[in-house]
Design a protein around this motif. Sequence first.
Motif, PDB file in Angstrom:
ATOM      1  N   ASP A  94      -7.723  -9.460  -2.820  1.00 34.85           N
ATOM      2  CA  ASP A  94      -6.532  -9.150  -3.257  1.00 34.85           C
ATOM      3  C   ASP A  94      -5.841  -8.664  -1.830  1.00 34.85           C
ATOM      4  OD1 ASP A  94      -7.404  -8.645  -5.682  1.00 34.85           O
ATOM      5  OD2 ASP A  94      -7.505  -6.492  -5.834  1.00 34.85           O
ATOM      6  N   GLU A 108       0.913  -1.341  -0.179  1.00 34.21           N
ATOM      7  CA  GLU A 108      -0.066   0.099   0.141  1.00 34.21           C
ATOM      8  C   GLU A 108       0.743   1.137  -0.062  1.00 34.21           C
ATOM      9  OE1 GLU A 108      -4.134  -1.302   2.130  1.00 34.21           O
ATOM     10  OE2 GLU A 108      -2.614  -0.417   3.692  1.00 34.21           O
ATOM     11  N   VAL A 158      -5.552  -1.156  -0.579  1.00 35.18           N
ATOM     12  CA  VAL A 158      -6.015  -2.068  -1.237  1.00 35.18           C
ATOM     13  C   VAL A 158      -7.552  -2.295  -0.712  1.00 35.18           C
ATOM     14  CG1 VAL A 158      -5.765  -4.490  -1.958  1.00 35.18           C
ATOM     15  CG2 VAL A 158      -3.813  -3.014  -1.628  1.00 35.18           C
TER      16      VAL A 158
END
Length: 459
Positions: free
Chosen positions: A450, A431, A445
């Motif tokens: 994911d 991130e 995210v």
Amino acid sequence: MTRNKLRLAIIGAGPAGIYAADILLKSERHFDVSIDLFDHLPAPYGLVRYGVAPDHPRIKGIITALREVLDRGDIRIFGNVRFGEDLTLDDLKRHYNAVIFATGAVKDADLHLPGIDLAGSYGAADFVSWFDGHPDVPRTWPLDAKEVAVIGNGNVALDVSRILAKHAEDLMVTEVPPNVAEILAASPVTDVHVFGRRGPTSVKFTPLELRELGELRDVDMIVYDEDFDYDDAARAAVAGNKQVFVIDKVLQQWRQREVGQASRRLHLHFYAKPIELVDDGTGRVGAIRWERTEPDGEGGVRGTGEIREQSVQAVYRAVGYFGSPLPGIPFDKKFGVIPNHEGQVLTRDKQTGEARQMYGVYATGWIKRGPVGLIGHTKSDAMETIKHVINDLGNWWNPESPSEESIVELLESRGIRWTDLDGWHRLDQHEQALGAAEGRVRVKVVPRDDMVQISRGEV
């Protein structure tokens, strides 16, 4: 009974759970401790990650302290594990001596008003989860109203109001997810109306939150002179409470501001008790109706009988959070908490109705005391609970399989795609890398799959 080790499960990896683990590890005791922290989300930190607006970096600094606790390496994390589905109370009894529930309160409290179920009526908690990129809420949000009402006078009400009124480009320095920024940028909103039934000296938000509203670019702050005709009780509150004094000072400054040039307006309506959401004729919110209140001379308010109406096309209720029941655990439906005495969970005898301790089961944080209080309260709350965990060692469970490996084997045997501390570090770094590419600290995210794949090193 002699004990030389406590195997403890904590359900909930937000501040309440992490503080409880930290306090136990640092406490005076005559036994070793092994703690496993479980959370239904793939990432830790709970409402600090998913309940604080993205433009609040100072409050999010709490994460730094929580990270330091986890990064010591003496607490294991199992993320993406749902209590009641992936892991049951019977499972915990087989592998641990005790459990602490620190699951917080993430749902909106009910508000019983005519019309509250109309289309265009939303809970603030759901909206906060959306703009914070919570993986379990829809990726879209219907921001199609020009005029919006927010019911409540706490910090969550101000967070919601600020995000609705703020220009999306001014959020792009934060970790706001791309899908959220895109939808906010297309919002047609011009006016946000905040309603509180009490006066300006009785609000529940903090001076910091209020000041931040006044710093919004191209947003006029609108307050109404009729709300500042203080009675003796209000004047005493301003004179005798520093926080109230600062809040009053900020509001008084706004009364002197020139308005009319901004493209958006944020209205603060005090002494305004919402009584009904009005149908526009198509099943959607068309207006909010409220009763003007006045001081009752005893620190409260009473209705005046004067009814007013404001045209709005959406309403957000920000009247508090509410806890959720957990499978196999007692739950107080009225207050949204686990019944307890200083963190010791209580159950009722089915025959006598008497409350008795549910041995081995504890609670801390908002699910223990309700959704009130700040981080300092969470720490003292955890200390109280941990004291009883230590003193109750004679009543701990006797697990069949207490080894640290056994819980890993159980989760693997069930095909649970759990995430650990190394996985959180991978997601955290991912991130931050996404953010660095855009000149931001991080970009969250959002999709759960994911998050899990990145955490497990599968991408």
